[in-house]
Design a protein around this motif. Structure first.
Motif, PDB file in Angstrom:
ATOM      1  N   PRO A  43      34.895  32.741  46.461  1.00 40.24           N
ATOM      2  CA  PRO A  43      33.530  32.327  46.770  1.00 40.24           C
ATOM      3  C   PRO A  43      33.022  33.113  45.968  1.00 40.24           C
ATOM      4  N   SER A  44      32.747  34.262  46.075  1.00 40.42           N
ATOM      5  CA  SER A  44      31.569  34.727  45.170  1.00 40.42           C
ATOM      6  C   SER A  44      31.778  34.734  43.739  1.00 40.42           C
ATOM      7  N   LYS A  45      30.894  35.057  43.305  1.00 42.03           N
ATOM      8  CA  LYS A  45      30.309  35.366  41.734  1.00 42.03           C
ATOM      9  C   LYS A  45      30.581  36.793  40.975  1.00 42.03           C
ATOM     10  N   VAL A  46      31.146  36.540  39.706  1.00 45.64           N
ATOM     11  CA  VAL A  46      30.569  37.579  38.186  1.00 45.64           C
ATOM     12  C   VAL A  46      29.557  36.848  37.191  1.00 45.64           C
ATOM     13  N   VAL A  47      28.796  37.904  36.906  1.00 42.40           N
ATOM     14  CA  VAL A  47      28.159  37.499  35.760  1.00 42.40           C
ATOM     15  C   VAL A  47      29.089  38.183  34.742  1.00 42.40           C
ATOM     16  N   LYS A  65      27.040  33.211  35.615  1.00 40.38           N
ATOM     17  CA  LYS A  65      28.255  33.764  36.758  1.00 40.38           C
ATOM     18  C   LYS A  65      29.725  32.395  36.348  1.00 40.38           C
ATOM     19  N   ILE A  66      30.585  33.218  36.502  1.00 41.05           N
ATOM     20  CA  ILE A  66      31.856  32.717  36.651  1.00 41.05           C
ATOM     21  C   ILE A  66      32.260  33.053  38.430  1.00 41.05           C
ATOM     22  N   THR A  67      33.372  32.048  38.879  1.00 41.86           N
ATOM     23  CA  THR A  67      33.692  32.526  40.091  1.00 41.86           C
ATOM     24  C   THR A  67      34.839  33.347  40.048  1.00 41.86           C
ATOM     25  N   SER A  68      34.896  34.506  40.722  1.00 46.73           N
ATOM     26  CA  SER A  68      35.184  36.221  40.894  1.00 46.73           C
ATOM     27  C   SER A  68      36.991  35.610  40.961  1.00 46.73           C
ATOM     28  N   SER A  69      37.590  33.993  41.282  1.00 47.04           N
ATOM     29  CA  SER A  69      39.342  33.731  41.579  1.00 47.04           C
ATOM     30  C   SER A  69      39.626  33.435  39.996  1.00 47.04           C
ATOM     31  N   ASN A  70      38.727  32.978  39.418  1.00 50.99           N
ATOM     32  CA  ASN A  70      39.230  32.169  38.606  1.00 50.99           C
ATOM     33  C   ASN A  70      40.413  34.301  37.576  1.00 50.99           C
ATOM     34  N   ARG A  71      41.343  33.116  36.777  1.00 56.84           N
ATOM     35  CA  ARG A  71      42.183  33.716  35.777  1.00 56.84           C
ATOM     36  C   ARG A  71      41.500  33.917  34.665  1.00 56.84           C
TER      37      ARG A  71
END
Length: 131
Positions: A43-47, A65-71
């Motif tokens: 669930p963590s996010k990356v800027v 901010k985009i979910t870090s598990s996304n491709r």
């Protein structure tokens, strides 16, 4: 001609089901837990900071901010949507002005490897800018 097995003969033969008895061992339990953890989304996010290169249009807002598990493919689709570009229009993306990531890379892996000042910098262009 095939022979017919009587009921008494069939009852005396061991069935295939009788030979396969999965036993719950420690390894099986560990593997099950690892698989469940792998299936969970982080669930963590990356800027992510988008920067235009060349004649590409500049976005009004460039931090997301985009979910870090996304491709990374999800980042490309998001960028196309924000810019209003169709799937056939050229869009080239680069990380830190150096390389074009594969669409199946995760945002978390790219951030861990190439994060700058707490951001993942994604440069975008309408023409190929580097290698």
């Amino acid at each position: 001609m095939a022979s017919v097995i009587g009921a008494s003969e069939a009852a005396s033969r061991p069935s295939a089901v009788g030979f396969i008895r999965p036993e719950r061992s420690e390894q099986f339990e560990e593997a099950s837990k690892a698989l469940e953890n792998y299936k969970k989304k982080d669930p963590s996010k990356v800027v992510v900071r988008f920067k235009a290169v060349g004649n590409a249009p500049i976005m009004k807002q460039n931090f997301y901010k985009i979910t870090s598990s996304n491709r990374f493919q999800a980042v490309i689709q998001f960028l196309r949507k924000e810019l209003g570009w169709q799937a056939g229009e050229p869009l080239f993306t680069y990380i830190n002005l150096s390389f074009s990531p594969a669409p199946d890379d995760t945002v978390a892996n790219l951030f861990k490897a190439c994060g700058t000042d707490g951001h993942l910098i994604v440069n975008y262009s309408t023409t190929q800018a580097w290698g």
